[in-house]
Write an enzyme that holds these catalytic residues in place. Structure first.
Site, PDB file in Angstrom:
ATOM      1  N   SER A  46       0.907  -1.094   0.013  1.00  0.00           N
ATOM      2  CA  SER A  46       0.108  -0.053  -0.120  1.00  0.00           C
ATOM      3  C   SER A  46       0.828   1.126   0.035  1.00  0.00           C
ATOM      4  CB  SER A  46      -0.805  -0.065   1.220  1.00  0.00           C
ATOM      5  OG  SER A  46      -1.192   1.190   1.512  1.00  0.00           O
ATOM      6  N   GLY A  47       0.499   2.364  -0.914  1.00  0.00           N
ATOM      7  CA  GLY A  47       1.292   3.569  -0.761  1.00  0.00           C
ATOM      8  C   GLY A  47       1.012   4.276   0.356  1.00  0.00           C
ATOM      9  N   LEU A  48      -0.302   4.081   0.944  1.00  0.00           N
ATOM     10  CA  LEU A  48      -0.695   4.876   2.165  1.00  0.00           C
ATOM     11  C   LEU A  48       0.411   4.303   3.585  1.00  0.00           C
ATOM     12  CD1 LEU A  48      -2.421   6.412   4.283  1.00  0.00           C
ATOM     13  CD2 LEU A  48      -4.134   4.633   4.379  1.00  0.00           C
ATOM     14  N   ASP A  99       0.741  10.262   2.399  1.00  0.00           N
ATOM     15  CA  ASP A  99       0.435   9.519   1.310  1.00  0.00           C
ATOM     16  C   ASP A  99       0.435  10.585   0.096  1.00  0.00           C
ATOM     17  OD1 ASP A  99      -0.225   7.528  -0.420  1.00  0.00           O
ATOM     18  OD2 ASP A  99      -2.044   7.410   0.151  1.00  0.00           O
ATOM     19  N   ASP A 113       1.188  -0.697  -5.149  1.00  0.00           N
ATOM     20  CA  ASP A 113       0.254   0.445  -5.247  1.00  0.00           C
ATOM     21  C   ASP A 113       1.115   1.348  -5.936  1.00  0.00           C
ATOM     22  OD1 ASP A 113      -1.493   2.608  -5.127  1.00  0.00           O
ATOM     23  OD2 ASP A 113      -1.360   2.797  -2.944  1.00  0.00           O
ATOM     24  N   ASP A 156       0.235   4.087  -7.201  1.00  0.00           N
ATOM     25  CA  ASP A 156      -0.274   5.600  -7.232  1.00  0.00           C
ATOM     26  C   ASP A 156      -0.605   6.142  -8.510  1.00  0.00           C
ATOM     27  OD1 ASP A 156      -0.004   5.841  -4.266  1.00  0.00           O
ATOM     28  OD2 ASP A 156       1.969   6.921  -4.377  1.00  0.00           O
ATOM     29  N   GLU A 193      -3.336   4.611 -10.702  1.00  0.00           N
ATOM     30  CA  GLU A 193      -4.735   5.235 -10.583  1.00  0.00           C
ATOM     31  C   GLU A 193      -4.830   6.475 -11.724  1.00  0.00           C
ATOM     32  OE1 GLU A 193      -3.932   5.538  -6.451  1.00  0.00           O
ATOM     33  OE2 GLU A 193      -4.174   7.622  -6.559  1.00  0.00           O
ATOM     34  N   LYS A 207       0.035  12.555  -6.112  1.00  0.00           N
ATOM     35  CA  LYS A 207      -1.199  11.918  -5.848  1.00  0.00           C
ATOM     36  C   LYS A 207      -1.744  12.718  -4.385  1.00  0.00           C
ATOM     37  CE  LYS A 207      -2.231   9.047  -3.130  1.00  0.00           C
ATOM     38  NZ  LYS A 207      -2.201   7.733  -3.515  1.00  0.00           N
ATOM     39  N   ASN A 242      -4.274  10.970  -1.240  1.00  0.00           N
ATOM     40  CA  ASN A 242      -5.126   9.890  -0.979  1.00  0.00           C
ATOM     41  C   ASN A 242      -6.699  10.167  -1.252  1.00  0.00           C
ATOM     42  OD1 ASN A 242      -6.814   8.249   1.416  1.00  0.00           O
ATOM     43  ND2 ASN A 242      -4.894   7.114   0.988  1.00  0.00           N
ATOM     44  N   SER A 243      -7.185   8.723  -1.546  1.00  0.00           N
ATOM     45  CA  SER A 243      -8.701   8.883  -1.911  1.00  0.00           C
ATOM     46  C   SER A 243      -9.449   9.426  -0.909  1.00  0.00           C
ATOM     47  CB  SER A 243      -9.112   7.393  -2.451  1.00  0.00           C
ATOM     48  OG  SER A 243      -8.061   6.997  -3.399  1.00  0.00           O
ATOM     49  N   ARG A 279      -6.714   1.424 -11.836  1.00  0.00           N
ATOM     50  CA  ARG A 279      -7.582   2.143 -10.797  1.00  0.00           C
ATOM     51  C   ARG A 279      -8.440   3.066 -11.207  1.00  0.00           C
ATOM     52  NH1 ARG A 279      -5.497   3.146  -4.721  1.00  0.00           N
ATOM     53  NH2 ARG A 279      -6.705   4.871  -4.314  1.00  0.00           N
ATOM     54  N   HIS A 314     -12.886   1.908  -6.875  1.00  0.00           N
ATOM     55  CA  HIS A 314     -12.683   2.536  -5.632  1.00  0.00           C
ATOM     56  C   HIS A 314     -14.142   3.370  -5.220  1.00  0.00           C
ATOM     57  CE1 HIS A 314     -10.619   2.677  -2.007  1.00  0.00           C
ATOM     58  NE2 HIS A 314      -9.772   3.722  -2.255  1.00  0.00           N
TER      59      HIS A 314
HETATM   60  C1  SPV Z   1      -3.477   2.522  -0.394  1.00  0.00           C
HETATM   61  O1  SPV Z   1      -3.581   1.691   0.482  1.00  0.00           O
HETATM   62  O2  SPV Z   1      -2.442   3.333  -0.289  1.00  0.00           O
HETATM   63  C2  SPV Z   1      -4.667   2.892  -1.225  1.00  0.00           C
HETATM   64  C3  SPV Z   1      -5.861   2.341  -0.768  1.00  0.00           C
HETATM   65  O3  SPV Z   1      -4.254   3.464  -2.148  1.00  0.00           O
HETATM   66  S1  SPV Z   1      -6.764   3.847  -0.268  1.00  0.00           S
HETATM   67  O4  SPV Z   1      -5.797   4.295   0.856  1.00  0.00           O
HETATM   68  O5  SPV Z   1      -7.819   3.376  -0.043  1.00  0.00           O
HETATM   69  O6  SPV Z   1      -6.808   4.732  -1.370  1.00  0.00           O
HETATM   70 MG    MG Z   2      -2.608   4.130  -2.294  1.00  0.00          MG
END
Ligand code: SPV
Ligand code: MG
Length: 550
Positions: free
Chosen positions: A62-64, A74, A101, A103, A130, A136, A138-139, A174, A205
């Site tokens: 995971s990027g986060l 993130d 991930d 990004d 994505e 980026k 975070n979503s 994504r 997502h």
């Molecule tokens: C991550 O885990 O970094 C993701 C998923 O991209 S989210 O945090 O839900 O965007």
């Molecule tokens: Mg991410």
């Protein structure tokens, strides 16, 4: 290709074949196969191991959570090569395939090309990119995040597919249209375009607290290509709903990092409060567990395979006899330029690979506590002799054994030479001792079975005939320095001889020269000859000489 590392039990054989499948094909199967599969988040080598240990067939890097574990946001604050380094630790730690991930792909199509090539080279089996813009966000942060132009993003996807180093590398596209509030039709339009551009799977997502959007998207998409979801916000939806909807993979995206944060907070607070560890010790993973997770046992096995075998030779140092002069210190503790005689001996043995050392104490034993050596006691040191002291350590007279007086100093080569001399019993003999009038008075003189050659360097020495204070000059081969080596056979003979001395009532009075003479009567006792380079400390002048010797 990238799968040279040893496969773990999580490797699964290919359909219809016993050959283990590559990580690339296993990730492809997880993301695109008909069964709903699950990817667990990991953010470093350790969490990757824990996820694999739990049974997950594939991991989500995971990027986060990689950012957060580095203490970063993130927001592409970590460079992509820094992320790549983390991924390498993860890929090295597990056999499970990793979907990273990626990004936005860290830039345009060109950055994506290099990223995908490097991921493949490091054994990372797939990437998700994505349709947003670098850097980026975070979503789950803010609203209305700008999306990438569809055509431009399709170029990134095509570049990714064209750059993969393994045919089974998986590229997941994504779709962030629902996240950024652009609606279902926009999401479906993008799905169509990304599928056409060659994405192997789509990740749709949503940040709603229910799966309503996801399930509607899945229904309208109609299984035209594999679908991946991230149920972080709609966590309460039963997993069965995803199966019914034909979802191919669900990603548990951040739960190892979040659980470790809770655990670390609780532990830190408790230890801070208690100023002690008692409360937490039973609740946290043991150090042994950490060793197991990092496969210490494998290293031990490898050490046995690749390191030279540790010496099995042990040593018994006889240090029971009294003092020098009026000093009330045990002789073995006499200081020779900052180190005791005994420490110098133990160090000399260690330098020759002999680390299993026993010391027989007697006079002033409370002070004799050598670090790294086992101690035995001859409490009757005042009225007994050397054989009795040696018998105190009889349990150590097994296998290859060195026996040494505790009051000698010698150059290391003497020990090395003694160890290298073949024979079941070998005694270290100073050949110059036979020429030294002063020494020839009182020490442990050695008689060979035939007269010594004037050229003792080239001719093999005679075996020992006898040892003691009275040796006829013509038979004198030299002086024993108080160091002998016994093979496993030799130490068995030595134990037999101690037993015989006991039976004959001589164990209390026999010295080592007598013991060796008796052994020589039944078994070959070899001489290892050299010249000088040792000192025995019996008198105050000896002590002065010893201090000059080092
Ligand atoms: C991550 O885990 O970094 C993701 C998923 O991209 S989210 O945090 O839900 O965007
Ligand atoms: Mg991410």
């Amino acid at each position: 290709m990238q799968d040279e590392r040893e496969l773990t039990s999580t490797e699964m054989p290919a359909h219809g074949s016993d050959a283990p499948r590559s990580r690339f094909s296993r990730l492809r199967e997880a993301l695109t196969g008909p069964r709903l599969s699950f990817l667990m988040e990991a953010h470093n080598g350790l969490s990757a191991k824990i996820a694999e240990e739990a049974g997950f067939e594939a991991l989500w890097a995971s990027g986060l959570t990689i950012s957060a574990s580095l203490g970063l946001r993130d927001s592409n604050e970590a460079s992509w090569t820094q992320v790549l380094d983390v991924l390498e630790y993860m890929a090295d730690a597990v056999a499970a395939p990793i979907l990273v991930d990626g990004d936005t792909g860290y830039g345009n199509f060109n950055n994506v090309r290099r990223l995908v090539r490097k991921l493949g080279e490091r054994g990372v089996a797939g990437v998700c990119i994505e349709d947003k813009l670098f850097p980026k966000t975070n979503s789950f942060v803010g609203e209305g995040q700008p999306l990438a132009d569809i055509e431009e993003f399709c170029g990134r996807l095509r570049a990714a597919k064209d750059s993969q180093v393994d045919d089974d590398f998986t590229v997941v596209a994504r779709i962030e249209a629902l996240i950024s509030g652009r609606g279902m039709d926009e999401a479906l339009k993008r799905a169509e375009a990304y599928h056409a551009a060659g994405a192997d799977a789509l990740l749709i997502h949503s940040k709603l607290p229910t799966a309503v959007e996801i399930l509607e998207f899945a229904e309208r998409w109609g299984r035209r290509s594999p679908l991946v979801i991230v149920p972080t916000m709609y966590y309460a939806t039963p997993t069965e709903a995803y199966r019914r909807a034909g979802i191919n993979a669900a990603i548990w995206a951040n739960h190892l990092l979040r659980s470790s944060v809770s655990a670390m907070r609780a532990t830190a607070a408790q230890i801070h409060e208690d100023e002690g560890l008692l409360e937490v010790e039973g609740r946290i993973a043991s150090v042994k567990d950490i060793f197991a997770l990092t496969a210490n046992a494998e290293l031990e096995a490898a050490e046995r395979r690749y390191l030279p075998a540790a010496s099995k030779t042990r040593a018994v140092i006889l240090a029971a006899a009294g003092q020098v002069g009026a000093d009330d210190q045990p002789k073995c503790l006499l200081d020779i330029r900052g180190k005791s005689l005994l420490r110098r001996q133990i160090d000399a043995f260690a330098a020759a690979g002999v680390k299993d050392v026993a010391v027989v104490r007697g006079f002033g034993k409370a002070a004799v506590t050598p670090v790294g050596a086992e101690v035995f006691d001859n409490d009757r040191w005042a009225e007994t002799s050397e054989a009795y002291s040696l018998a105190a350590a009889e349990s150590r007279l097994n296998g290859e054994v060195l026996v040494a007086y505790g009051d000698i100093l010698f150059r290391n080569y003497i020990l090395t030479g003694l160890l290298a001399t073949p024979g079941d019993i070998v005694v270290a003999v100073d050949a110059l001792g036979r020429l030294d009038e002063r020494r020839a008075q009182a020490r442990d003189l050695v008689a060979g079975e035939h007269p010594p050659s004037p050229d003792y360097i080239d001719e093999p020495p005679a075996d020992l005939a006898e040892m003691g204070p009275d040796v006829a000059a013509e038979r004198l081969a030299g002086e024993w320095i108080g160091l002998a080596r016994f093979s496993a056979q030799g130490s068995a003979w030595l134990r037999e001889e101690l037993e015989a001395l006991r039976a004959e009532g001589l164990i209390e009075t026999a010295d080592l020269p007598l013991l060796l003479t008796r052994l020589a009567a039944c078994h070959p006792v070899k001489l290892y000859l050299f010249s000088g380079h040792w000192i025995g400390v019996d008198t105050l002048p000896d002590l002065a000489e010893a201090r000059n010797f080092t």
